[in-house]
Structure formats: C-alpha cells, structure tokens
Design an enzyme around this catalytic site. Structure first.
Site, PDB file in Angstrom:
ATOM      1  N   CYS A 167       0.692  -1.083   0.292  1.00  0.00           N
ATOM      2  CA  CYS A 167      -0.083  -0.062   0.011  1.00  0.00           C
ATOM      3  C   CYS A 167       0.912   1.264   0.060  1.00  0.00           C
ATOM      4  CB  CYS A 167      -1.102  -0.031   1.100  1.00  0.00           C
ATOM      5  SG  CYS A 167      -1.990  -1.579   1.076  1.00  0.00           S
ATOM      6  N   HIS A 308      -2.252   7.957   6.048  1.00  0.00           N
ATOM      7  CA  HIS A 308      -2.736   6.546   5.446  1.00  0.00           C
ATOM      8  C   HIS A 308      -3.893   6.208   6.019  1.00  0.00           C
ATOM      9  CE1 HIS A 308      -1.915   2.740   3.564  1.00  0.00           C
ATOM     10  NE2 HIS A 308      -1.793   2.107   4.675  1.00  0.00           N
ATOM     11  N   GLU A 319      -0.627   5.225  13.466  1.00  0.00           N
ATOM     12  CA  GLU A 319       0.108   6.484  12.702  1.00  0.00           C
ATOM     13  C   GLU A 319      -0.201   7.771  13.714  1.00  0.00           C
ATOM     14  OE1 GLU A 319      -0.787   8.537   8.493  1.00  0.00           O
ATOM     15  OE2 GLU A 319      -2.098   6.881   9.002  1.00  0.00           O
ATOM     16  N   LYS A 340      -9.833   7.933   2.888  1.00  0.00           N
ATOM     17  CA  LYS A 340     -10.269   6.333   2.620  1.00  0.00           C
ATOM     18  C   LYS A 340     -11.824   6.024   3.113  1.00  0.00           C
ATOM     19  CE  LYS A 340      -5.912   4.116   2.693  1.00  0.00           C
ATOM     20  NZ  LYS A 340      -4.798   5.341   2.775  1.00  0.00           N
ATOM     21  N   HIS A 345      -9.875   1.722   0.457  1.00  0.00           N
ATOM     22  CA  HIS A 345      -8.472   1.749   0.419  1.00  0.00           C
ATOM     23  C   HIS A 345      -7.971   1.052  -0.888  1.00  0.00           C
ATOM     24  CE1 HIS A 345      -4.419   1.284   1.107  1.00  0.00           C
ATOM     25  NE2 HIS A 345      -4.490   0.354   2.460  1.00  0.00           N
ATOM     26  N   PHE A 404       1.863  -3.679   3.940  1.00  0.00           N
ATOM     27  CA  PHE A 404       2.397  -4.829   4.660  1.00  0.00           C
ATOM     28  C   PHE A 404       3.837  -5.240   4.423  1.00  0.00           C
ATOM     29  CE2 PHE A 404      -2.035  -7.014   4.606  1.00  0.00           C
ATOM     30  CZ  PHE A 404      -2.546  -6.259   5.830  1.00  0.00           C
TER      31      PHE A 404
END
Length: 418
Positions: A167, A308, A319, A340, A345, A404
């Site tokens: 991502c 994010h 975050e 998002k 996402h 990830f």
C-alpha cells in the site's frame, strides 16, 4: 540537485472519473463504497467495496487491446491519459514529441497487480487444463505491464520502472521519480499507481486475515478512520497519475505548476509482516523532513497531513502516535485527515490518488473531511477535520502511506514560489 515540480494530474476512483469531479466529491464527503457488483459476493463475509462504476476501457484504448490488459492496467491508462493531456506535452495522437521522449520516463506501481486475471486463469487451468489458459494471461497481470502499456501509448522512452511495495507502492514511485529527475536520470517522469483487486481472491484473502470491515448493511459508513466503531478497511479500486518534471523545463515551456516536491522519506519496520509499529512510519516522516530541510535550506512547517488512515483498529492509533511523536505532541500537530472513508483503500494506488487530493488541497485551500467520525477514538486525539471540509490557506502538505511487510513512505509537497 534539480528542483522537481508536478505539472499534470489524473485519477479515476469510486467517486469520480477525473481529478475535478473526484476532488469535488471528496471535499463534499461523498462516499463511493457500496455493495460489490464486480463478482458475486453473496457467500462472502465481506460484501462491500469502493468500485469504479460505469467505466468503459475502450474509451482510452483500442477495443482489440482491452482483452490483453487486466482491469488495473485499464484504470491506470485512464488516469495516465488525463495526466498527460493535463501537462500539455502530448500531440494529437497522444504521444510526446521525439525530442523529449528519450528523457521522459515512467514509474508504475501496484500492490498486487492483475489479481482477477490470475484468479480467472487459475480456475481455467484447474478445471479445463493448461491448453485453455489465455495467451494474454501473463502480460495482462504483470505489475510492470502497467508502465509498459502506458509508455507505448504515449511514446515514453526514458527509464521504465515499477514498484510493488503493497500500500506504499505509488508513494514510493513518486519518491523514486523525484530522485530520478533530481539526479538527472530523466527530465520528466510519469508516475502511475493503479489497483483493481476487488475479486473473489482479493476480498476473500483480506477477509480471511480479518483486515476488512464487515459492516455490509451500511456500506457508506463502513470505512470510518479514527472512529471507535472502525472494524477494518474497505477495499477500493482506482488509479492516480502525476507528471513530474524539472522546474527549469516547466518554466521554459510556461507549464502550469501544481506544486514542488521538496521532501520524501522511506523506511522499513523490520518487525512484522502485517502488524505496524510506530517506529517505521515515524522514521519515514523524519526522513522526509530532513530531506526537505536539506533541499530547501529552510525549516519545514507542515500545514496539513493526508494520512494513511485505513480505518483499522491498530493502524489508525499507530499512525496517530507517530505523527504526535514527529511534531512533539498533539498540541503541535497540524490537521490530519483520511480520504479512505470516501473511496476505500485503493492499496497500491492509494499513494498516487491521495497525493493528488493533497496537491488539490494545497491549490484550492480546502482540506477534505474525514467522514464517518461519530465517536472519535480517545487514542486518536488529533484534529481530523471530522465530517465537514475546512477552508484554510495551505503552503506545505504531507502525504503518508504504509504497507504490509513494514514498508513506509512519506512525501512533502509545497506551493511553488518564484
């Protein structure tokens, strides 16, 4: 090092098929998340996603070529087409002139690539045998074919690279393109991030990890970053494209300059393949700050962070802690939002699309809201511009994306000043 500016933008996502429509919708708090239609999800625990509706790929590529390209490539071509025309460097046939082609590169990005094509051909192989596999299977699904198709369409003969860092992929692509231009590897680079993994394998796989929201009965409120009711992210699909070039070339041709890229940073968690820690995102942001200070010779003041912000229980808190550590406490942090909630996402395309939203915010003086905040998580104690957009003069903005494998990226954009 050369100064790098953004001169072209393009996007397609679940709330718009171009930049203007998308930004207008994201500022209005519109949501593109709905019940899945791309495949039969009736037997799945997750039945919702942010799909791109009413998209005809034959409007941006020859009908004979459509079957040779996975949907993520088709969406990427659409975004790239808009960005290239926006920057004003293509002729009537959509190609750049030969005198600039050799130093006009492309860096593409996707987290997964042609997953639906892989899924389909795997089923064909299992049920009907290898002789029935499509000859277009491999070239249709490879991530770097996103750049391959687009470079052919626009005649880009400079460096052709690709990022597959989950991502954070298209955030890393923006950083890589900036480095390439700064170090004189190219005069211009088209960055394209695209993803379309809303298929049985994609949704089923993330659902098996318990990563997705199961708020199937209320899809418009399923993605809710920083809210106590968040229960996972919602998959989205789409693409974003940005044209980067040297400041000198942009000025020489009188181009429209959206912003200057003054900083970028990357890091690795080296901790866990799927669970984040604060250290990695913090170091990516710190690296972006350090680069910006060295590059500009000035201290950097961030006016807004497009986070994010995936709407996962662990990720949003992580975050938030990293941002607070960066700025020295919640009281010193600028407004932070996640878009998002509106588009879901978009995985490897998230960085490019969200960078475009951040750049548009910078240009139009408005911060899109973080929608669906009904009960803000006490551990997420920043100003997330809840539910309603905010008009404010912006000079410098930051965009974050993490993936990830513990891969992190951060980019800083600043209004161009003579």
């Amino acid at each position: 090092m050369k100064r790098v500016v953004v001169t072209g933008l393009g996007t397609i996502n679940s709330i718009g098929h171009n930049v203007e429509d998308s930004f207008k919708a994201v500022v209005a708090g519109e949501c593109g998340i709905d019940t899945i239609t791309l495949f039969d999800a009736s037997e799945y625990s997750v039945k919702i996603a942010g799909e791109v509706k009413d998209f005809d790929p034959s409007t941006v590529m020859d009908k004979k070529e459509v079957k040779k390209a996975d949907r993520f490539i088709q969406l990427g071509i659409k975004a790239a087409h808009e960005a290239m025309h926006d920057c004003g460097l293509v002729n009537e046939d959509g190609k750049v002139n030969e005198d600039i082609a050799n130093r006009f590169g492309i860096i593409s990005a996707s987290g997964i690539g042609g997953l639906s094509t892989i899924e389909k051909n795997s089923v064909v192989n299992a049920n009907r045998g290898p002789k029935k596999i499509s000859p277009f299977f491999i070239p249709s699904s490879l991530v770097n074919m996103l750049g391959g198709f687009i470079s052919i369409a626009h005649g880009l003969k400079g460096p052709s690279l690709s990022h597959v860092t989950a991502c954070a992929a298209s955030t890393h692509a923006i950083a890589d393109a900036t480095k390439t231009i700064m170090l004189n590897g190219a005069d211009r680079v088209l960055v394209v991030g695209a993803e379309s993994a809303v298929c049985g394998a994609g949704v089923g796989g993330f659902a098996a990890m318990k990563a997705l929201s199961t708020r199937n009965e209320d899809p418009k409120k399923a993605s809710r970053p920083f809210d106590t009711g968040r229960d996972g992210f919602v998959m989205g699909e789409g693409a974003g494209a940005l044209v980067l070039e040297t400041l000198d070339s942009a000025l020489e041709r009188g181009a429209k300059i959206y912003c200057e890229i003054i900083g970028f940073g990357e890091s690795g968690d080296a901790n866990h393949i799927t669970s984040p820690v604060m250290d990695g995102p913090l170091r990516a942001m710190e690296a972006a700050f350090a680069f910006a200070k060295d590059h500009t010779g000035e201290d950097v003041k961030i006016d807004y962070v497009n986070s994010h912000g995936t709407s996962t229980p662990v990720g949003d808190v992580n975050e938030t802690k990293a941002i607070k550590a960066l700025f020295g406490g919640a009281q010193n942090c600028p407004p932070v939002t996640s878009t998002k909630g509106q588009i879901g996402h978009c995985l490897g395309a998230a960085g490019a699309i969200e960078a475009i939203f951040a750049i548009k915010s910078l240009n139009e003086g408005v911060i899109p809201p973080t929608i669906n905040i009904e009960n803000q998580d006490p551990e997420c104690d920043l100003d997330y511009v809840p539910n309603t957009a905010r008009n404010v003069e912006l000079t410098t903005v930051m965009s974050n994306n993490f993936g990830f494998g513990g891969t992190n990226g951060s980019v800083i954009f600043k209004k161009y000043e003579n």
